[in-house]
Design a protein around this motif. Structure first.
Motif, PDB file in Angstrom:
ATOM      1  N   TYR A  75     -19.885 -30.442  37.496  1.00 19.74           N
ATOM      2  CA  TYR A  75     -19.613 -29.418  38.500  1.00 19.74           C
ATOM      3  C   TYR A  75     -20.842 -29.138  39.349  1.00 19.74           C
ATOM      4  O   TYR A  75     -20.733 -28.817  40.531  1.00 19.74           O
ATOM      5  N   GLU A  76     -22.035 -29.285  38.774  1.00 20.67           N
ATOM      6  CA  GLU A  76     -23.257 -29.085  39.557  1.00 20.67           C
ATOM      7  C   GLU A  76     -23.482 -30.249  40.517  1.00 20.67           C
ATOM      8  O   GLU A  76     -23.910 -30.046  41.643  1.00 20.67           O
ATOM      9  N   VAL A  77     -23.188 -31.447  40.068  1.00 25.78           N
ATOM     10  CA  VAL A  77     -23.329 -32.618  40.948  1.00 25.78           C
ATOM     11  C   VAL A  77     -22.391 -32.472  42.141  1.00 25.78           C
ATOM     12  O   VAL A  77     -22.786 -32.695  43.289  1.00 25.78           O
ATOM     13  N   ARG A  78     -21.145 -32.052  41.889  1.00 27.05           N
ATOM     14  CA  ARG A  78     -20.199 -31.836  42.995  1.00 27.05           C
ATOM     15  C   ARG A  78     -20.701 -30.758  43.943  1.00 27.05           C
ATOM     16  O   ARG A  78     -20.672 -30.921  45.162  1.00 27.05           O
ATOM     17  N   TYR A  79     -21.165 -29.640  43.381  1.00 26.34           N
ATOM     18  CA  TYR A  79     -21.631 -28.525  44.202  1.00 26.34           C
ATOM     19  C   TYR A  79     -22.806 -28.934  45.087  1.00 26.34           C
ATOM     20  O   TYR A  79     -22.789 -28.730  46.297  1.00 26.34           O
ATOM     21  N   TRP A  80     -23.840 -29.522  44.474  1.00 30.53           N
ATOM     22  CA  TRP A  80     -25.047 -29.863  45.237  1.00 30.53           C
ATOM     23  C   TRP A  80     -24.793 -31.016  46.203  1.00 30.53           C
ATOM     24  O   TRP A  80     -25.376 -31.058  47.293  1.00 30.53           O
ATOM     25  N   SER A  81     -23.934 -31.958  45.853  1.00 33.94           N
ATOM     26  CA  SER A  81     -23.601 -33.058  46.773  1.00 33.94           C
ATOM     27  C   SER A  81     -22.938 -32.506  48.025  1.00 33.94           C
ATOM     28  O   SER A  81     -23.265 -32.909  49.143  1.00 33.94           O
ATOM     29  N   LYS A  82     -22.025 -31.582  47.822  1.00 33.45           N
ATOM     30  CA  LYS A  82     -21.326 -30.981  48.954  1.00 33.45           C
ATOM     31  C   LYS A  82     -22.282 -30.124  49.780  1.00 33.45           C
ATOM     32  O   LYS A  82     -22.275 -30.181  51.006  1.00 33.45           O
ATOM     33  N   LYS A  83     -23.118 -29.344  49.109  1.00 35.37           N
ATOM     34  CA  LYS A  83     -24.042 -28.456  49.806  1.00 35.37           C
ATOM     35  C   LYS A  83     -25.075 -29.234  50.621  1.00 35.37           C
ATOM     36  O   LYS A  83     -25.380 -28.878  51.756  1.00 35.37           O
ATOM     37  N   LEU A  84     -25.615 -30.302  50.059  1.00 34.78           N
ATOM     38  CA  LEU A  84     -26.645 -31.092  50.740  1.00 34.78           C
ATOM     39  C   LEU A  84     -26.059 -32.216  51.594  1.00 34.78           C
ATOM     40  O   LEU A  84     -26.808 -32.945  52.246  1.00 34.78           O
ATOM     41  N   LYS A  85     -24.734 -32.376  51.550  1.00 37.28           N
ATOM     42  CA  LYS A  85     -24.026 -33.384  52.339  1.00 37.28           C
ATOM     43  C   LYS A  85     -24.521 -34.802  52.050  1.00 37.28           C
ATOM     44  O   LYS A  85     -24.880 -35.561  52.943  1.00 37.28           O
ATOM     45  N   LYS A 103     -35.058 -27.015  45.857  1.00 38.75           N
ATOM     46  CA  LYS A 103     -35.830 -27.001  47.104  1.00 38.75           C
ATOM     47  C   LYS A 103     -36.470 -28.368  47.361  1.00 38.75           C
ATOM     48  O   LYS A 103     -36.437 -28.876  48.476  1.00 38.75           O
ATOM     49  N   LYS A 104     -37.034 -28.957  46.325  1.00 40.35           N
ATOM     50  CA  LYS A 104     -37.667 -30.274  46.483  1.00 40.35           C
ATOM     51  C   LYS A 104     -36.628 -31.344  46.807  1.00 40.35           C
ATOM     52  O   LYS A 104     -36.862 -32.211  47.647  1.00 40.35           O
ATOM     53  N   VAL A 105     -35.477 -31.268  46.151  1.00 40.59           N
ATOM     54  CA  VAL A 105     -34.419 -32.248  46.406  1.00 40.59           C
ATOM     55  C   VAL A 105     -33.897 -32.102  47.828  1.00 40.59           C
ATOM     56  O   VAL A 105     -33.692 -33.098  48.533  1.00 40.59           O
ATOM     57  N   ALA A 106     -33.710 -30.863  48.289  1.00 38.40           N
ATOM     58  CA  ALA A 106     -33.230 -30.633  49.652  1.00 38.40           C
ATOM     59  C   ALA A 106     -34.223 -31.180  50.673  1.00 38.40           C
ATOM     60  O   ALA A 106     -33.825 -31.824  51.658  1.00 38.40           O
ATOM     61  N   ALA A 107     -35.516 -30.957  50.443  1.00 35.94           N
ATOM     62  CA  ALA A 107     -36.540 -31.473  51.356  1.00 35.94           C
ATOM     63  C   ALA A 107     -36.548 -33.001  51.339  1.00 35.94           C
ATOM     64  O   ALA A 107     -36.654 -33.643  52.396  1.00 35.94           O
ATOM     65  N   TYR A 108     -36.422 -33.585  50.174  1.00 34.31           N
ATOM     66  CA  TYR A 108     -36.418 -35.047  50.038  1.00 34.31           C
ATOM     67  C   TYR A 108     -35.219 -35.657  50.762  1.00 34.31           C
ATOM     68  O   TYR A 108     -35.351 -36.642  51.490  1.00 34.31           O
ATOM     69  N   VAL A 109     -34.057 -35.056  50.574  1.00 33.83           N
ATOM     70  CA  VAL A 109     -32.835 -35.569  51.215  1.00 33.83           C
ATOM     71  C   VAL A 109     -32.941 -35.427  52.732  1.00 33.83           C
ATOM     72  O   VAL A 109     -32.582 -36.342  53.475  1.00 33.83           O
TER      73      VAL A 109
END
Length: 135
Positions: A75-85, A103-109
């Motif tokens: 459920y976290e993978v689905r949530y963050w995948s959708k949020k970060l597109k 935060k680090k993952v969002a910046a990296y993506v």
């Protein structure tokens, strides 16, 4: 817990009756939540004690560490995948590269999305021309 003091079967113990104050108090204490949260959970998933417990455990996990991405939880993978597109695979790769911090993952993506792509078109075109001349 029994709604009627005469019915004490196992099937009745596995259900939460919100109409009985003593049951609300018992289950709230057992699950370590407020009566309001217990009532919300029962309305959300039904009167089954197992379902309510699973729902509350999931909610506690989400609330405990919102800034951390747990790739082991679907459920976290689905949530963050959708949020970060991004796709789940790209999300997992990003977590592996920079850690579990959201935060680090969002910046990296974001950095990967804006990075210029390698130009391989010229090399491919040169090979085609060379093949045509040889033929």
């Amino acid at each position: 817990m029994a709604d009627s003091k005469k019915n004490r079967g196992a099937s009745d113990r596995a259900r939460i009756a919100l109409g009985e104050a003593y049951e609300v108090a018992y289950w709230s204490k057992k699950f370590k939540v407020t009566p309001a949260k217990l009532k919300y959970a029962v309305k959300k998933v039904g009167h089954s004690a197992k379902k309510v417990e699973a729902y509350l455990n999931e909610r506690k996990h989400l609330a405990a560490d919102r800034a951390r991405i747990a790739v082991t939880e679907p459920y976290e993978v689905r949530y963050w995948s959708k949020k970060l597109k991004v796709t789940p695979a790209r999300l997992k790769a990003a977590v592996a590269a920079v850690g579990h911090s959201s935060k680090k993952v969002a910046a990296y993506v974001a950095k990967k999305k804006t990075a210029p792509k390698k130009k391989t078109g010229k090399k491919v075109a040169k090979k085609r021309v060379a093949k045509k001349k040889a033929a």
